[in-house]
Design a protein around this motif. Structure first.
Motif, PDB file in Angstrom:
ATOM      1  N   ALA A 102      -5.579  -5.866   3.194  1.00  0.00           N
ATOM      2  CA  ALA A 102      -7.027  -5.593   3.993  1.00  0.00           C
ATOM      3  C   ALA A 102      -7.950  -5.025   3.349  1.00  0.00           C
ATOM      4  N   LYS A 103      -7.436  -3.835   2.713  1.00  0.00           N
ATOM      5  CA  LYS A 103      -8.345  -3.108   2.004  1.00  0.00           C
ATOM      6  C   LYS A 103      -8.976  -3.985   0.547  1.00  0.00           C
ATOM      7  N   LEU A 104      -8.092  -4.658  -0.006  1.00  0.00           N
ATOM      8  CA  LEU A 104      -8.435  -5.554  -1.205  1.00  0.00           C
ATOM      9  C   LEU A 104      -9.396  -6.711  -0.563  1.00  0.00           C
ATOM     10  N   PHE A 105      -9.240  -7.310   0.525  1.00  0.00           N
ATOM     11  CA  PHE A 105      -9.892  -8.296   0.988  1.00  0.00           C
ATOM     12  C   PHE A 105     -11.284  -7.795   1.391  1.00  0.00           C
ATOM     13  N   GLY A 106     -11.302  -6.534   1.858  1.00  0.00           N
ATOM     14  CA  GLY A 106     -12.666  -6.065   2.233  1.00  0.00           C
ATOM     15  C   GLY A 106     -13.551  -5.744   0.645  1.00  0.00           C
ATOM     16  N   ILE A 107     -12.765  -5.290  -0.359  1.00  0.00           N
ATOM     17  CA  ILE A 107     -13.364  -5.208  -1.449  1.00  0.00           C
ATOM     18  C   ILE A 107     -14.026  -6.481  -2.094  1.00  0.00           C
ATOM     19  N   VAL A 108     -13.088  -7.416  -2.125  1.00  0.00           N
ATOM     20  CA  VAL A 108     -13.016  -8.793  -2.712  1.00  0.00           C
ATOM     21  C   VAL A 108     -14.355  -9.585  -2.153  1.00  0.00           C
ATOM     22  N   SER A 109     -14.334  -9.534  -0.900  1.00  0.00           N
ATOM     23  CA  SER A 109     -15.357 -10.519  -0.258  1.00  0.00           C
ATOM     24  C   SER A 109     -16.678  -9.686  -0.115  1.00  0.00           C
ATOM     25  N   ARG A 110     -16.814  -8.496  -0.251  1.00  0.00           N
ATOM     26  CA  ARG A 110     -18.222  -7.943  -0.311  1.00  0.00           C
ATOM     27  C   ARG A 110     -18.736  -7.710  -1.745  1.00  0.00           C
ATOM     28  N   ASP A 111     -17.794  -7.301  -2.604  1.00  0.00           N
ATOM     29  CA  ASP A 111     -18.328  -6.880  -4.051  1.00  0.00           C
ATOM     30  C   ASP A 111     -18.160  -8.256  -4.857  1.00  0.00           C
ATOM     31  N   SER A 112     -18.561  -7.975  -6.196  1.00  0.00           N
ATOM     32  CA  SER A 112     -18.152  -9.224  -7.057  1.00  0.00           C
ATOM     33  C   SER A 112     -16.885  -8.757  -7.748  1.00  0.00           C
ATOM     34  N   TYR A 113     -15.612  -8.631  -7.048  1.00  0.00           N
ATOM     35  CA  TYR A 113     -14.575  -8.332  -7.468  1.00  0.00           C
ATOM     36  C   TYR A 113     -13.596  -9.716  -7.374  1.00  0.00           C
ATOM     37  N   THR A 114     -12.441  -9.847  -8.330  1.00  0.00           N
ATOM     38  CA  THR A 114     -11.836 -10.687  -8.122  1.00  0.00           C
ATOM     39  C   THR A 114     -10.288 -10.119  -8.479  1.00  0.00           C
ATOM     40  N   LEU A 115      -9.244 -10.886  -7.710  1.00  0.00           N
ATOM     41  CA  LEU A 115      -7.627 -10.302  -8.086  1.00  0.00           C
ATOM     42  C   LEU A 115      -7.177 -11.080  -9.235  1.00  0.00           C
ATOM     43  N   VAL A 116      -6.658 -10.711 -10.257  1.00  0.00           N
ATOM     44  CA  VAL A 116      -6.220 -11.406 -11.336  1.00  0.00           C
ATOM     45  C   VAL A 116      -4.690 -10.503 -11.612  1.00  0.00           C
ATOM     46  N   PRO A 117      -3.781 -11.654 -11.856  1.00  0.00           N
ATOM     47  CA  PRO A 117      -2.444 -11.037 -12.279  1.00  0.00           C
ATOM     48  C   PRO A 117      -2.656 -10.544 -13.743  1.00  0.00           C
ATOM     49  N   LEU A 118      -2.040  -9.261 -13.959  1.00  0.00           N
ATOM     50  CA  LEU A 118      -1.962  -8.871 -15.260  1.00  0.00           C
ATOM     51  C   LEU A 118      -0.723  -8.854 -15.926  1.00  0.00           C
ATOM     52  N   SER A 119       0.331  -8.714 -15.240  1.00  0.00           N
ATOM     53  CA  SER A 119       1.547  -8.837 -15.868  1.00  0.00           C
ATOM     54  C   SER A 119       2.520  -9.319 -14.880  1.00  0.00           C
ATOM     55  N   LEU A 120       3.962  -9.740 -15.259  1.00  0.00           N
ATOM     56  CA  LEU A 120       4.942 -10.005 -14.492  1.00  0.00           C
ATOM     57  C   LEU A 120       6.297  -9.224 -15.235  1.00  0.00           C
ATOM     58  N   TYR A 121       6.995  -8.488 -14.401  1.00  0.00           N
ATOM     59  CA  TYR A 121       8.054  -7.707 -15.058  1.00  0.00           C
ATOM     60  C   TYR A 121       9.171  -7.413 -14.022  1.00  0.00           C
ATOM     61  N   PHE A 122      10.334  -7.264 -14.391  1.00  0.00           N
ATOM     62  CA  PHE A 122      11.614  -7.074 -13.508  1.00  0.00           C
ATOM     63  C   PHE A 122      11.577  -5.355 -13.360  1.00  0.00           C
ATOM     64  N   SER A 123      11.642  -5.123 -12.135  1.00  0.00           N
ATOM     65  CA  SER A 123      11.967  -3.908 -11.646  1.00  0.00           C
ATOM     66  C   SER A 123      13.074  -3.767 -11.152  1.00  0.00           C
ATOM     67  N   GLY A 124      14.144  -3.119 -12.079  1.00  0.00           N
ATOM     68  CA  GLY A 124      15.398  -3.298 -11.517  1.00  0.00           C
ATOM     69  C   GLY A 124      15.942  -5.078 -11.365  1.00  0.00           C
ATOM     70  N   SER A 125      16.259  -5.302 -10.384  1.00  0.00           N
ATOM     71  CA  SER A 125      16.629  -6.915 -10.168  1.00  0.00           C
ATOM     72  C   SER A 125      15.651  -7.617  -9.588  1.00  0.00           C
ATOM     73  N   ARG A 126      14.494  -6.901  -9.296  1.00  0.00           N
ATOM     74  CA  ARG A 126      13.657  -7.806  -8.276  1.00  0.00           C
ATOM     75  C   ARG A 126      12.336  -7.963  -9.658  1.00  0.00           C
ATOM     76  N   VAL A 127      11.716  -8.965  -9.252  1.00  0.00           N
ATOM     77  CA  VAL A 127      10.491  -9.631  -9.883  1.00  0.00           C
ATOM     78  C   VAL A 127       9.206  -8.998  -9.335  1.00  0.00           C
ATOM     79  N   LYS A 128       8.348  -8.395 -10.032  1.00  0.00           N
ATOM     80  CA  LYS A 128       7.189  -7.799  -9.472  1.00  0.00           C
ATOM     81  C   LYS A 128       5.869  -8.235 -10.433  1.00  0.00           C
ATOM     82  N   MET A 129       4.736  -8.320  -9.850  1.00  0.00           N
ATOM     83  CA  MET A 129       3.594  -8.721 -10.270  1.00  0.00           C
ATOM     84  C   MET A 129       2.628  -7.373 -10.446  1.00  0.00           C
TER      85      MET A 129
END
Length: 156
Positions: free
Chosen positions: A94-121
């Protein structure tokens, strides 16, 4: 044991994102994957270039992330460019949606990694760079390299 669980093994990085955008904040998100996709990630067959994130109906999705089909998989392989859901807390989304919708921001995947056995972005809240900003950051990086080179060669 606790150290092993927090260990981060980098799978892929989106270097183009740091060149094209100013990264103001970063967030960690889980990613919803199928078994053959995880096996393909372990082999490092992923490309984050030209990918972005969208918030749709209170959920966040990664679009344009290319995970190559697993070589030994058969009918269980999924579409390499399918839209993948990211797992974050509702308040963060919800916080990100508020920022992205009103300002000139975008959400971009920066990296992909394993944290233990889980995949995180790692998702970045980014502002676009103009051409002169890119030139300026390239000039700073080049100047830093020259300074390092000078000190390396003249260290007596």
């Amino acid at each position: 044991m606790a150290q092993d669980k927090k260990a981060r093994k980098l799978i892929a990085q989106n270097k183009k994102a740091r060149h094209d955008y100013f990264v103001d904040e970063t967030y960690e998100a889980g990613i919803e994957l199928f078994g053959t996709e995880v096996k393909s990630l372990r082999a490092g067959a992923v490309n984050l270039k030209d990918s972005y994130c969208r918030i749709i109906n209170g959920e966040i999705f990664a679009i344009g992330v290319h995970i190559s089909p697993y070589e030994k998989g058969n009918i269980y392989n999924k579409d390499p460019l399918r839209v993948r859901r990211l797992l974050m807390h509702k308040k963060e989304i919800a916080k990100l949606f508020g920022i992205v919708s009103r300002d000139s921001y975008t959400l971009v995947p920066l990296s992909l990694y394993f944290s233990g056995s889980r995949v995180k972005m790692e998702v970045g809240l980014c502002r676009g760079k103009k051409l002169y900003d890119k030139r300026e950051s390239d000039a700073k990086r080049q100047a830093g390299r020259e300074i390092e080179r000078y000190y390396k060669n003249h260290r007596d």
